[in-house]
Every structure is written in C-alpha cells, then in structure tokens.
Design an enzyme around this catalytic site. Structure first.
Site, PDB file in Angstrom:
ATOM      1  CG  HIS A 203      74.711  50.904  61.003  1.00 13.18           C
ATOM      2  ND1 HIS A 203      73.945  49.872  61.497  1.00 13.18           N
ATOM      3  CD2 HIS A 203      74.287  51.108  59.728  1.00 13.18           C
ATOM      4  CE1 HIS A 203      73.100  49.480  60.566  1.00 13.18           C
ATOM      5  NE2 HIS A 203      73.273  50.219  59.476  1.00 13.18           N
ATOM      6  CD  GLU A 204      75.278  54.720  58.031  1.00 10.07           C
ATOM      7  OE1 GLU A 204      75.436  54.316  56.857  1.00 10.07           O
ATOM      8  OE2 GLU A 204      74.215  54.572  58.657  1.00 10.07           O
TER       9      GLU A 204
ATOM     10  N   GLY B 177      57.287  63.041  30.990  1.00 11.05           N
ATOM     11  CA  GLY B 177      57.071  64.058  29.961  1.00 11.05           C
ATOM     12  C   GLY B 177      56.030  63.690  28.933  1.00 11.05           C
ATOM     13  CE  LYS B 178      52.394  59.348  31.160  1.00 15.43           C
ATOM     14  NZ  LYS B 178      53.383  59.444  32.243  1.00 15.43           N
TER      15      LYS B 178
ATOM     16  N   GLY C 143      54.295  55.540  30.067  1.00 15.66           N
ATOM     17  CA  GLY C 143      55.536  55.816  30.787  1.00 15.66           C
ATOM     18  C   GLY C 143      55.283  56.103  32.245  1.00 15.66           C
TER      19      GLY C 143
ATOM     20  CG  ASP D 255      70.939  48.145  56.534  1.00 15.31           C
ATOM     21  OD1 ASP D 255      70.803  48.923  55.577  1.00 15.31           O
ATOM     22  OD2 ASP D 255      71.550  48.433  57.577  1.00 15.31           O
TER      23      ASP D 255
ATOM     24  N   PRO E  61      55.299  58.144  35.841  1.00 16.96           N
ATOM     25  CG  PRO E  61      53.946  58.059  37.742  1.00 16.96           C
ATOM     26  CD  PRO E  61      54.882  57.233  36.923  1.00 16.96           C
TER      27      PRO E  61
END
Length: 645
Positions: free
Chosen positions: A425-426, A208-209, A203, A503, A205
């Site tokens: 721009h946003e 929860g291994k 899995g 972008d 990183p």
C-alpha cells in the site's frame, strides 16, 4: 480588579489586630474560669459546720451571701450561709478557726456587660472575618460578584520583550507605535495625533497573540492587566457590566497601562445574531465595554488589546474606529519565522553541534509558535530519557515524527499478511508520487504504525506554498489513489482492505473543493456552488447553494470523474512500474523505514547499500540522518496527505 500584586496599605497590621482581638477574648474567658476556680469546691452549710467541728478548717471569711475558707491542707472551699445563724461564731472559736467578716463586692458594670456580650462579639468577629476572606481573590467570592477578575502581571512573572517574539515581524512593527506612545505620549499630542485606543490581534491558536501583548507591556514598562472574555460573564444579569466598570476604574488608577482581553469573542459576539440566541448578560457586558472604550468619558492612557481566532463573529460596533482601531493579523510563521522562533526556544536547552535550525524549520511547514515550542520541549525530554547531556539533531527528528505522526506502536501485533498489505500500500503511494512530476518529493516511507495509521509516505514541498495549481492537485489525487490501486493489482479485487479510508476521504474532499469552490470544472465554469456554514457549538460544515437538480447531478458527476481519472492514472503508473513496486515493498518489509534518499537510490540502482544498524531507544537508527519534514494533514487509519491539499 485583582490587586493582589499591589501594596494594600498595612496588611500585617490588619492581621495583627485580628489575631490580637482573638487572643484577648481567649484571655478573658480563661480569667473568668480562673476567678471561679479561686473559690474552690462548693459544699453545703451542714457539711461546712461538720468540717469545722472535725477541726479540718483553718480559716474562713463570712460574707452576707457566701462563706469562703481554707482547709488545714490549704485547699479552698465555699458555701452559702443560713441567715441569722448565731451559733456559727461560737463554733468557730471552739475549734480554733480564724474567721473574719467579708465586705460585699461592688459589681463592675463594664466587666459585667463585657462578659455578657462576649459570645455575641465572638460570633460577629468570626462572621466578619469569613466575609473578608470570601471577598478576597479578585471578586471570586459571594460578596465580590461585581469585582473584576483581571490580574496585574509584574516583572515577578517574567518580563517579556520583543526579543522574545520572533516570526511575526509585520505584526510587531504594527504595534511598535503603541509602545512609543506609552513611553512618550506628549510627542504625539503636540501634533494633534491620537493613539489608537485598541488593537485586535487575530490569528490561529498558538501563533503568539498573548506573548505579543505581553511584549508590548514589557517594552513600554507599564502595568499589564490580563483577563479572559469568559471571566466577565456570570449567570446573573448585570455582573459582567459591573466587572467591566471596575476593571476600567482600576486601569485609570494605573494609567498609562495595557488591558489585555483574551478570547474576546466569548463576550463580544454579534448582538441579536440568530433567532432565539439572545443572551442578556453577555449583551449588557458588551454594551458596557463599548461605552467604556469610546463613551463620553475619555480613558486617557489605557490601551485595550484583545485577541481572538474568530473575528467573523464579533459585533461590528466593537470593531469600528475609536474602539479597536487596528486589526493586527498574527499569521502562521513562514520558514524564516520558524527558524527565528526555534532560535528563541533553543536558547533554553543545551544543543549539540549538529543541530541545524534551518533544516528543522524547513521540515515543519504549518507549525505555529506553540507547536515549535512543543517540538523543542519533546526533543529535550527525549534526550533526557536517553541519558544525553546535549540535545542532538536525532532527538529533534524523532520529536518531530512524534509530534506530527504520534508515537511508534512497535508493540502492535501485525500478521505477516497485514504487514505485506501495508508495505505494498505504501509502496503504491511512493511509486505514483515518483512518477508524477507535479508531486512533492518523498522524504520518508514507513510501515511502522504511528498514532492511528498503520504506515505512511511523507512528502515535503520544496518551499512554503500559498496557492496550489491544478496540475499539483491532480497529482495529489493520483498519489492518494496509489495505495488502493496497489492492493488491487497485487492481492486482487476481493482482497482490498479498509486501509485506504483516509485516502478516499482526502481525494473526495479535494475533488469537491476543486469543482464547487475553486472553479476547476470546464462544464460548470468558475462558479461557487458550496459555502462554509457555522454550526451549533462551532461544529459547522459546507452547504450547497440553491441550484437545480441537473446542476447538482453534474457536480456529483464531475467529482466522480476527477477521482476516477486519478484512479486510472495510478493504475497505469503502477502497472508499468510493477517491478519497482515489488522492489520497494520488499525493501519496506526488510527495513520498515526508508528515507527519501534511500528510495531514490533503490529506484536508480535496483538495490540498497544500507548497513545493518542496531535498534535505538525509539527503533532503528535512520541512515544518513536525513531530515523528515512535515507532510501535512493526517487522516485516521491511513496515510498522510500532502501539505495544503
């Protein structure tokens, strides 16, 4: 193997003997000097006779090789006599000195030998003590190269059960059989069944291994040894193999038990893979591990659990049945899993009544268990910094923004022109997103610099997505071009900025994948033209397959066509919605941050009914407390790309 957590005989008795020996040696040295001091000061024979003549000597004892006595004040003295001096007794009688003969002392041979050997005994004792100290610590010293560095975890380190593991139900169910075997192995043996000898947890990183492996040991109530794959390998050939043997010997003494090897790819890489990439030490260690796991000698009751996020580099002999019989995938949790994981971590902090784990889970797609634990911790730290007794939803929202986008850089000085450029721009991104039906809904737009971005528009999928369609990818390309197109329309071709760098990077990467990997080109067809390559030290990339120059030119032309079409689509939308572009940009300049609901209200009514709100510890207080979910991958210096694009 490191047995620091096990009873090791009588450690207090050993320490007592060592310190007792040192104390006796010191006492002997003190007694030697004390015996010498009893004879007092040494004087010459002539001075001795002069002292007698002066009447200062009270008594003497005359021996063959030494005369000892005392002055009248009680101080002792000694001297060496002259042989055959017959005048001494007469002198002593004349000055009223008590004198007597002294019998010769018989030498103590044992004491003499002990005194002579004492320096050598002290040197040997110090050397032995130093070597013992060097060998402690699980083979970390010079004399413990071949000892295993595995540590035995007990309940003193905190017992973990399946109740502490959430969001990975399928992986947990697959490992419950191992727990049942460790609790009652005879039930399986009666029917001739053999429990898997090993399980490989695979899995990303933070999923929860390691926690899952500890939960298996906690549920079964058996010893749990843990070691990292890198702990086996040293610069000396053969050390790793010796450590593997020692680890299994200690595991047999504690069977049934679990041995957990974290990052096994450090020692289990494919043997002979790559020209000139041989490593004799690592390969010998791997060979010994293969023999111990499935050799002639059975290791009954020892379950090997290993974890890695690189299963593709492991040696095939390690993955075959009889060694790692099962490969358990520990995935990134879905929305239900994220809600359960948040519930586990939220038990440790005092929560306010308005905290809704489901809303937080919906806003964190792609988060691993470690990311969610960090999110809860950041929220608790923010609440403590604000002198609150409970952690409220506002702290979780602010912590989520900080984890995903970085801390706000309100101290950053921006000119009015730069702020205006960022706002348009946003706004360009947002307007294109609103007018693209396949685009994800907007949840937040801001021109406050965070991390390395001057501003961003965040979008959230309505649900977790596991595959993406052509129309959504084309919409994402148009949204990515919206910022650059807005700059061109408002400020002109010569005034566009470098703010669209991320972008452009995102759009180019998405278009290339659509053409070369996902077969979304009518001219090239459903064929693969690029593949992932593993590079040196993991710094890999994509590489084009062998093809003609004409095909390569056609690929570049198709990629350019997708991006150009997205640019033209964004230009068409923003030119049509020019009034709304100015409206949204001016609102961003005034309020700096707008939620998705506020943007929707502004587009529908043409105005925003928003009361002025005071600034809080981390900036303006968001209106209506809306959820700000994760939008996906971020690029330096620009906006946030949609999740999974």
């Amino acid at each position: 193997m490191n047995n620091d957590d096990q009873p090791s005989g009588n450690p207090w008795v050993k320490s007592l003997l060592v310190w007792g020996g040192i104390f006796l040696a010191l006492m002997m040295v003190v007694s030697m000097f004390g015996a010498q001091n009893e004879t007092g000061s040494s004087i010459t024979y002539s001075d001795f006779k002069a002292k007698v003549a002066e009447g200062t000597v009270s008594e003497v004892q005359i021996g063959e090789d030494r005369i000892v006595g005392k002055y009248r004040n009680g101080d002792p003295f000694s001297t060496v006599p002259i042989p055959n001096d017959t005048s001494l007794p007469e002198l002593l009688q004349e000055n009223d000195v008590n004198y007597a003969g002294k019998a010769p002392e018989e030498p103590n041979l044992l004491l003499y030998i002990l005194i002579q050997a004492l320096p050598f005994i002290l040197i040997l004792g110090i050397a032995f003590f130093a070597l013992r100290q060097v060998q402690k610590g699980g083979g970390s010293g010079a004399m413990g190269f071949g000892k295993s560095k595995a540590k035995l975890l007990t309940e003193r380190q905190g017992r973990v059960t399946f109740d502490d593991v959430a969001g990975i139900d399928e992986a947990r169910e697959e490992l419950e059989e191992i727990v049942e075997f460790l609790k009652d192995p005879s039930r399986f043996a009666k029917l001739g069944g053999q429990i898997p000898k090993g399980a490989l947890l695979v899995g990303s990183p933070g999923t929860g291994k390691t926690l899952l492996a500890r939960a298996i040991a906690g549920e079964a109530g058996v010893p749990f040894f843990t070691i990292s794959g890198s702990d086996f390998v040293e610069m000396f050939v053969g050390v790793g193999a010796s450590r593997v043997r020692d680890m299994f010997e200690q595991a047999k003494k504690n069977a049934p038990c679990i041995v957990f090897i974290d990052e096994i790819d450090a020692v289990g890489r494919h043997r002979g893979h790559g020209l000139g990439n041989s490593n004799d030490e690592r390969e010998q260690t791997l060979n010994q591990l293969l023999v111990e796991m499935d050799g002639f000698e059975a290791n009954e009751g020892i379950i090997i659990i290993a974890a890695t996020n690189r299963p593709d580099v492991l040696d095939p002999a390690l993955l075959r049945p009889g060694r790692f019989d099962r490969q358990v995938v520990v995935p990134i949790p879905d929305i239900d899993g994220r809600e359960k994981i948040l519930g586990v971590h939220m038990k440790k902090v005092p929560l306010a009544p308005d905290v809704n784990p489901r809303v937080i889970a919906r806003g964190t797609p792609g988060f691993s268990g470690a990311d969610l634990a960090n999110l809860v911790n950041e929220a608790a730290l923010l609440a403590a910094r604000r002198n609150k007794r409970l952690v409220a939803m506002q702290e979780f929202e602010d912590a989520k923004d900080k984890v995903m986008m970085g801390a706000e850089r309100r101290s950053m000085v921006m000119t009015e022109d730069e702020k205006k450029m960022t706002a348009f721009h946003e706004a360009g991104h947002a307007i294109v997103s609103i007018n693209e039906p396949a685009s994800d809904p907007i949840h937040k737009a801001t021109i406050i610099p965070r991390g390395r971005a001057l501003g961003m528009v965040m979008r959230l999928p309505e649900r977790d997505s596991y595959s993406y369609h052509r129309d959504k990818m084309l919409a994402n390309l148009s949204v990515a071009m919206g910022g650059r197109v807005a700059e061109e329309l408002i400020f002109g071709h010569d005034k566009v900025s470098s703010g669209a760098a991320s972008d452009i990077q995102y759009a180019t990467s998405l278009a290339r994948n659509m053409i070369t990997k996902w077969g979304m080109s009518d001219k090239l067809g459903p064929l693969q033209y690029e593949e992932q390559q593993e590079g040196y030290l993991g710094m890999g990339g994509t590489q084009r397959l062998m093809m003609s120059d004409e095909t390569s030119k056609l690929i570049d032309s198709e990629i350019r066509g997708l991006v150009d079409n997205a640019h033209a689509k964004a230009h068409e939308i923003l030119r049509t919605e020019n009034d709304k572009l100015h409206l949204l940009a001016n609102a961003l300049l005034e309020y700096e941050t707008l939620t998705g609901e506020e943007i929707k209200e502004l587009m529908e009514k043409g105005e925003l009914d928003r009361p002025d709100t005071p600034s809080g510890p981390s900036g303006p207080v968001p209106v209506r407390g809306s959820s700000i979910p994760k939008a996906g991958k971020r690029f330096p210096g620009g906006d946030t790309a949609p999740q999974g694009a």
